[in-house]
Design an enzyme around this catalytic site. Structure first.
Site, PDB file in Angstrom:
ATOM      1  N   LYS A 123       0.752  -1.190  -0.040  1.00 59.25           N
ATOM      2  CA  LYS A 123       0.008  -0.124   0.069  1.00 59.25           C
ATOM      3  C   LYS A 123       0.939   1.381  -0.006  1.00 59.25           C
ATOM      4  CE  LYS A 123      -4.266  -2.208   1.793  1.00 59.25           C
ATOM      5  NZ  LYS A 123      -3.953  -3.457   2.028  1.00 59.25           N
TER       6      LYS A 123
HETATM    7  C1  LIG Z   1      -4.291  -4.540   1.066  1.00 57.58           C
HETATM    8  C2  LIG Z   1      -3.600  -5.872   1.147  1.00 57.58           C
HETATM    9  C3  LIG Z   1      -3.998  -6.870   0.239  1.00 57.58           C
HETATM   10  C4  LIG Z   1      -5.344  -6.633  -0.510  1.00 57.58           C
HETATM   11  O1  LIG Z   1      -4.980  -5.827  -1.670  1.00 57.58           O
HETATM   12  P1  LIG Z   1      -6.444  -5.081  -2.431  1.00 57.58           P
HETATM   13  O2  LIG Z   1      -5.726  -3.896  -3.267  1.00 57.58           O
HETATM   14  O3  LIG Z   1      -7.545  -4.809  -1.337  1.00 57.58           O
HETATM   15  O4  LIG Z   1      -6.895  -6.408  -3.163  1.00 57.58           O
HETATM   16  C5  LIG Z   1      -3.194  -7.886   0.078  1.00 57.58           C
HETATM   17  N1  LIG Z   1      -2.281  -8.096   1.013  1.00 57.58           N
HETATM   18  C6  LIG Z   1      -1.738  -7.071   1.793  1.00 57.58           C
HETATM   19  C7  LIG Z   1      -0.620  -7.541   2.505  1.00 57.58           C
HETATM   20  C8  LIG Z   1      -2.615  -5.853   1.982  1.00 57.58           C
HETATM   21  O5  LIG Z   1      -1.924  -5.181   2.650  1.00 57.58           O
END
Ligand SMILES: *Cc1c(COP(=O)(O)O)cnc(C)c1O
Length: 480
Positions: A123
């Site tokens: 993120k």
């Molecule tokens: C947010 C997240 C996901 C999922 O990603 P999306 O964009 O919501 O599909 C997967 N793995 C980790 C470690 C995350 O922080």
């Protein structure tokens, strides 16, 4: 580039620019913003882009989506965001300047390292850009914003590390008291920046989320205190995520006639939605492998054509918690393309979803078109996760986190000899120590900067489940 809403009136589109939608969330009609058409990457551009650095490539890709920030300013924002100094938490310090290096497990099977940023999850890749874009646009407009959110872990910390110390904005982040890991708590609560406010609510994540919704639905309060959000439906986050697919495509191929398959651990469908958009722009992506955990609402759709969001009581807490979702907030963007970009169809389908129902596309011609979008899907359980973490460590000497393990498990079920398979590594194992210890009997390595962070002084306000208490806190700490 103009932006439309998935539920808009096509005769009278919202006709917004990038910076118009940057600070907002949903479109006023309840839909999600998308470009009116996907900009295309030409063959000549692919040839020119192959050798670019991450920052230069990000500028080239983002320029296709952003035409209302002067090029020199956008370039400066992108350069400041994607530098080795920000992405230095990887296990191979020499590769920090690649920002998102691929770690090859064996020929044709690689992990795309997206989690070398400040909070060790992918993120950061988009949120860091968002922090710089917000500061820039607020300064230009002479505005301020108070970002309000709820988190169960990864989103909140990524947002706080992206927004800390930024001018003209404050972050009020609600988290469930005592429900996050000691490491996650330390990551967020040890921030001492004056514009970051942590609020631990004595309840579950859903209680925190409900408070955020209640505050945001008080339109007078929202306007007076300029309440904003950085949630996963934000278009700029998706746009920023398109970049690493392009970068990884070049890293995994020698020429632009080759195709690549990407496998993506999915929750709210944001990360893989960016892959879908990269493919629609003409990047030679052969297939997109979508992996869920036990909360398999998306896997069910790709197999059956039925989209049936779960109730919160039906959502299971798992050892890949960032994928524990009851409905996938970005999924509407993909379905919009699947149904031929007809907002009337989306309005009808989501009227059912928003009323707590489901929809079934299995007998429609658009579902028959699904293969042309390149998706395949699968799911993974706690036992699969442990087995994948063990097998990957034994075979390659590489530790993967629980979410990446879900992606890798489904990737291995869908590998084809003619295309390299690149699995998106969405977090470092250090974030999810407990399950790594369960699988391997070993503590995962922590980046040096994060050793002992649990011992740092913490700054957090503990509150009962009370909308009024949160509003009072915002009133006392927001400057208007
Ligand atoms: C947010 C997240 C996901 C999922 O990603 P999306 O964009 O919501 O599909 C997967 N793995 C980790 C470690 C995350 O922080």
């Amino acid at each position: 580039m103009r932006y439309i809403s998935t539920r808009g009136d096509s005769a009278n589109p919202p006709n917004k620019s990038f910076t118009d939608i940057l600070l907002g969330g949903l479109a006023p009609d309840g839909g999600l913003y998308l470009p009116e058409s996907y900009p295309q990457i030409t063959r000549a551009e692919l040839d020119q882009w192959r050798e670019l650095s991450y920052a230069d490539l990000a500028f080239a890709v983002l320029s296709k989506f952003i035409d209302d920030i002067p090029a020199a300013d956008l370039k400066a924002l992108v350069d400041k965001t994607y530098t080795a100094a920000v992405y230095c938490n990887g296990r191979d310090a020499g590769k920090a300047n690649e920002i998102t290096p691929i770690r090859w497990l064996e020929p044709g099977l690689g992990l795309l390292e997206l989690s070398n940023g400040p909070t060790l999850a992918f993120k950061d890749m988009a949120m860091q850009l968002l922090g710089n874009l917000f500061e820039y646009v607020l300064e230009k407009r002479g505005e301020e914003i108070n970002i309000l959110g709820a988190t169960s872990g990864d989103t909140g910390s990524a947002a706080e590390y992206a927004m800390r110390g930024k001018r003209r904005l404050r972050v009020f982040m609600l988290s469930p008291y005592g429900k996050m890991s000691a490491f996650q708590r330390a990551q967020m609560y040890s921030l001492q920046d004056a514009n970051i406010f942590n609020i631990a609510v004595r309840g579950m994540f859903d209680d925190a989320q409900d408070i955020v919704k209640a505050v945001s639905n008080d339109h007078a309060f929202k306007a007076r205190y300029r309440i904003g959000a950085v949630n996963s439906i934000n278009w700029a986050r998706i746009a920023a995520q398109v970049v690493y697919y392009v970068k990884a495509y070049f890293a995994a191929t020698r020429c632009n006639d080759e195709q690549v398959t990407f496998a993506v651990p999915s929750g709210n469908f944001g990360n893989i939605c960016a892959g879908h958009i990269a493919r629609m722009m003409g990047l030679p992506i052969g297939r997109l492998v979508m992996a869920t955990n036990e909360n398999d609402v998306l896997d069910e759709f790709f197999r059956s054509g039925i989209y049936r969001p779960r109730g919160t009581a039906e959502t299971l807490p798992t050892s890949s918690p960032s994928m524990d979702i009851s409905k996938a907030s970005n999924f509407e963007r993909f379905v919009f393309d699947l149904v031929g970009r007809d907002p009337a169809v989306i309005r009808e389908l989501w009227a059912r979803v928003d009323a707590g129902g489901s929809f079934d596309l299995s007998k429609t011609p658009c579902f028959a078109n699904l293969p042309q979008f390149g998706f395949v899907s699968g799911r993974s359980t706690h036992a699969d996760r442990l087995a994948t973490i063990r097998r990957t460590f034994a075979k390659y000497g590489v530790m993967v986190d629980t979410h990446t393990a879900d992606g890798l498990k489904v990737a291995l079920e869908n590998r084809t000899p003619e295309m390299p398979m690149v699995v998106l590594e969405t977090a470092l194992p250090a974030k999810f120590e407990e399950t790594i210890v369960e699988a391997l009997g070993l503590q995962p390595e922590r980046p040096a900067a994060m050793q002992g962070i649990e011992n740092l002084p913490q700054r957090v306000e503990v509150m009962e489940i009370s909308v009024g208490a949160v509003k009072t806190f915002i009133e006392q700490h927001a400057s208007i």
